[in-house]
Write an enzyme that holds these catalytic residues in place. Structure first.
Site, PDB file in Angstrom:
ATOM      1  N   CYS A  57       0.803  -1.235   0.000  1.00 38.15           N
ATOM      2  CA  CYS A  57       0.000   0.000   0.000  1.00 38.15           C
ATOM      3  C   CYS A  57       0.828   1.273   0.000  1.00 38.15           C
ATOM      4  O   CYS A  57       0.737   2.055  -0.939  1.00 38.15           O
ATOM      5  CB  CYS A  57      -0.937  -0.020   1.188  1.00 38.15           C
TER       6      CYS A  57
HETATM    7  C1  UGA Z   1      -1.668   0.587   5.304  1.00 33.07           C
HETATM    8  C2  UGA Z   1      -2.582   1.541   6.105  1.00 33.07           C
HETATM    9  O1  UGA Z   1      -2.129   1.588   7.480  1.00 33.07           O
HETATM   10  C3  UGA Z   1      -4.031   1.083   6.050  1.00 33.07           C
HETATM   11  O2  UGA Z   1      -4.848   2.054   6.720  1.00 33.07           O
HETATM   12  C4  UGA Z   1      -4.461   0.985   4.573  1.00 33.07           C
HETATM   13  O3  UGA Z   1      -5.773   0.511   4.448  1.00 33.07           O
HETATM   14  C5  UGA Z   1      -3.538   0.014   3.850  1.00 33.07           C
HETATM   15  O4  UGA Z   1      -2.192   0.506   3.968  1.00 33.07           O
HETATM   16  C6  UGA Z   1      -3.961  -0.049   2.404  1.00 33.07           C
HETATM   17  O5  UGA Z   1      -3.858   0.959   1.707  1.00 33.07           O
HETATM   18  O6  UGA Z   1      -4.521  -1.080   1.993  1.00 33.07           O
HETATM   19  P1  UGA Z   1      -0.547  -1.808   5.741  1.00 33.07           P
HETATM   20  O7  UGA Z   1       0.243  -1.550   4.499  1.00 33.07           O
HETATM   21  O8  UGA Z   1      -1.211  -3.128   5.900  1.00 33.07           O
HETATM   22  O9  UGA Z   1      -1.707  -0.704   5.919  1.00 33.07           O
HETATM   23  O10 UGA Z   1       0.471  -1.671   6.970  1.00 33.07           O
HETATM   24  P2  UGA Z   1       0.839  -0.605   8.088  1.00 33.07           P
HETATM   25  O11 UGA Z   1       0.606  -1.213   9.405  1.00 33.07           O
HETATM   26  O12 UGA Z   1       0.263   0.720   7.820  1.00 33.07           O
HETATM   27  O13 UGA Z   1       2.419  -0.542   7.887  1.00 33.07           O
HETATM   28  C7  UGA Z   1       3.004  -0.075   6.664  1.00 33.07           C
HETATM   29  C8  UGA Z   1       4.517  -0.103   6.761  1.00 33.07           C
HETATM   30  O14 UGA Z   1       4.980   0.947   7.626  1.00 33.07           O
HETATM   31  C9  UGA Z   1       5.078  -1.400   7.343  1.00 33.07           C
HETATM   32  O15 UGA Z   1       6.200  -1.800   6.588  1.00 33.07           O
HETATM   33  C10 UGA Z   1       5.487  -1.027   8.751  1.00 33.07           C
HETATM   34  O16 UGA Z   1       6.524  -1.804   9.244  1.00 33.07           O
HETATM   35  C11 UGA Z   1       5.905   0.433   8.566  1.00 33.07           C
HETATM   36  N1  UGA Z   1       5.819   1.219   9.813  1.00 33.07           N
HETATM   37  C12 UGA Z   1       4.617   1.487  10.376  1.00 33.07           C
HETATM   38  C13 UGA Z   1       6.977   1.691  10.393  1.00 33.07           C
HETATM   39  O17 UGA Z   1       8.095   1.485   9.890  1.00 33.07           O
HETATM   40  N2  UGA Z   1       6.894   2.444  11.548  1.00 33.07           N
HETATM   41  C14 UGA Z   1       5.704   2.716  12.138  1.00 33.07           C
HETATM   42  O18 UGA Z   1       5.705   3.404  13.183  1.00 33.07           O
HETATM   43  C15 UGA Z   1       4.537   2.219  11.547  1.00 33.07           C
END
Ligand code: UGA
Length: 434
Positions: free
Chosen positions: A272
């Site tokens: 995403c």
């Molecule tokens: C993300 C959004 O959070 C959802 O709201 C959205 O629906 C989704 O994309 C989508 O467009 O379908 P997702 O990709 O499943 O969800 O994962 P996240 O939990 O948001 O994490 C994304 C990335 O950011 C991961 O690689 C995670 O490790 C990283 N991250 C997240 C960090 O490095 N630090 C943080 O503090 C948070």
């Protein structure tokens, strides 16, 4: 209500099962016979927390019968609302490839030609502003021979589900965004979500399709940029010997910043953030606008794996040496490796001529397809045994629990991209931003 969901990927399968659990009758349409068969057998086709329970509860022989899957588009004719959940891959320049959505709309339109009653079509996939109105609706009109707003309605309902907690996120949304260009479609969408909204007490935003489309990109763009900003700040912290997590804890107390998405490290991956930031940047450029902040967010993200590798280089030369890569999924709780930071890390190690041993509790087979020459260990301890360095990429519980296992390394150099490891004594430990 009777609903159809076209597409059985992460989003389609999850929402189909969740809608069934809300009390709707749902048919999931997909071209993949294996996925359809799996759902009809009561087995989740993907690894997603809570999904297996829901599919077992509503599909299969012993289920409530409220969820079924089929490869036949005609099943849509017996439903009132169809959600389009098809993939939107990237073109080489990062822009969105709408061809699968367009093909799905075309087949859906042709099917709707045979329906006399009103039908509402809802675009669920993340699409660039204007796509629903300017691309999908005209296809539906052309193929059905009917007019939008008269014979059928079109809406856009972005999803905010995180992989790994998608079922949970569906049940507890912080908002429900309903975009439609006609009132009847909007009313149908509101009816679909009413049982959820009443339960979860979630605010509903009613708007047009273009704004709904943009809300999704704004949401993901903002969060991706937030993580990149804390990574940028974290890199500066590291240079000054300051712990970025201590800094983040303090600034997170400011309501205007909030404590979420302040975990600095190796950066964001998944299907995403990378795809959506690339698509909206490309779309902005097509409008002659330079999206400087989102460009910078991407650049910071691209550099983090190199920073991890260069911290390793500061301590050991890994040429012909065994190196453990701990964690392959783009985050814990999923087997998804799309844009996982493990990919540039493995490529960087291959360039250095390292003998790579990778471990992940669920994503190994997916990564093996991508890197068949890498060795895959069945446990983190096996991966660490005899290794010259260990690189922590995903903070799975079995990785954060590691301690004595580091003692079997040839040289215990541990470079942590996720602040996953507590052990400090007796190892050479480097955190990426702390
Ligand atoms: C993300 C959004 O959070 C959802 O709201 C959205 O629906 C989704 O994309 C989508 O467009 O379908 P997702 O990709 O499943 O969800 O994962 P996240 O939990 O948001 O994490 C994304 C990335 O950011 C991961 O690689 C995670 O490790 C990283 N991250 C997240 C960090 O490095 N630090 C943080 O503090 C948070």
């Amino acid at each position: 209500m009777h609903l159809s969901v076209i597409g059985s990927g992460y989003v389609g399968t999850t929402i189909a099962a969740c809608f069934a659990d809300l009390g709707h009758h749902v048919v999931n349409v997909d071209i993949d016979q294996d996925i359809v068969g799996s759902i009809n057998d009561g087995t989740a086709p993907i690894h997603e927390d809570g999904l297996q329970n829901l599919i077992e509860k509503h599909a299969g022989e012993t289920g409530t019968g409220r969820l079924r899957a089929t490869t036949n588009y005609d099943a849509i004719l017996d439903t009132e609302v169809t959600f389009l959940c098809l993939p939107t891959p990237q073109n080489d320049d990062g822009s969105i490839d709408l061809s699968i959505m367009e093909a799905g709309a075309s087949q859906l339109g042709a099917t709707l030609a045979g329906k006399d009653d009103w039908h509402t079509v809802v675009v669920k996939s993340t699409v660039i502003p204007g796509s629903t109105e300017d691309a999908i609706t005209p296809i539906l009109e052309a193929e059905s021979g009917k007019s939008a707003g008269e014979a059928f309605g079109v809406g856009m309902n972005p999803e905010f589900l995180r992989e790994g907690s998608a079922v949970q996120d569906f049940r507890n949304p912080d908002k429900v965004v309903l975009g439609a260009d006609d009132d009847r479609a909007l009313a149908d969408m509101a009816d679909v979500f009413n049982p959820l909204v009443a339960n979860a007490d979630a605010p509903v935003i009613e708007t047009n399709t273009r704004t709904a489309e943009m809300i999704k990109y704004a949401n993901n763009g903002f969060l991706a940029a937030k993580v990149s900003l804390i990574n940028d700040i974290g890199n500066i912290c590291k240079e000054f010997d300051i712990d970025a997590y201590e800094v983040a804890d303090a600034i997170g107390l400011d309501d205007r910043i909030s404590e979420q998405f302040l975990r600095s490290g190796i950066g964001w991956g998944g299907s995403c953030f990378p795809k959506d930031t690339a698509a909206i940047r490309a779309a902005a450029r097509q409008q002659d606008y330079e999206p400087l902040m989102l460009d910078a967010a991407t650049e910071v993200n691209d550099r983090q794996p190199d920073r991890l590798l260069s911290l390793m280089d500061d301590h050991v030369d890994v040429h012909d040496e065994r190196v453990a890569v701990l964690g392959l999924a783009f985050k814990p709780g999923t087997d998804d490796i799309r844009n996982s930071r493990a990919i540039p890390v493995i490529k960087g190690l291959q360039k250095r001529g390292a003998d790579i041993v990778a471990y992940d509790p669920v994503a190994t087979e997916n990564m093996r397809e991508r890197f068949p020459d890498v060795s895959y260990a069945s446990s983190p301890a096996t991966a660490l045994d005899g290794s010259t360095a260990a690189l922590v990429v995903t903070d799975w519980p079995e990785i954060t629990a590691l301690d004595d296992e580091f003692d079997s390394m040839a040289t215990p150099v541990v470079i942590d991209g996720r602040r996953a490891i507590d052990r400090r004594d007796g190892i050479v430990y480097e955190g990426l931003t702390w």
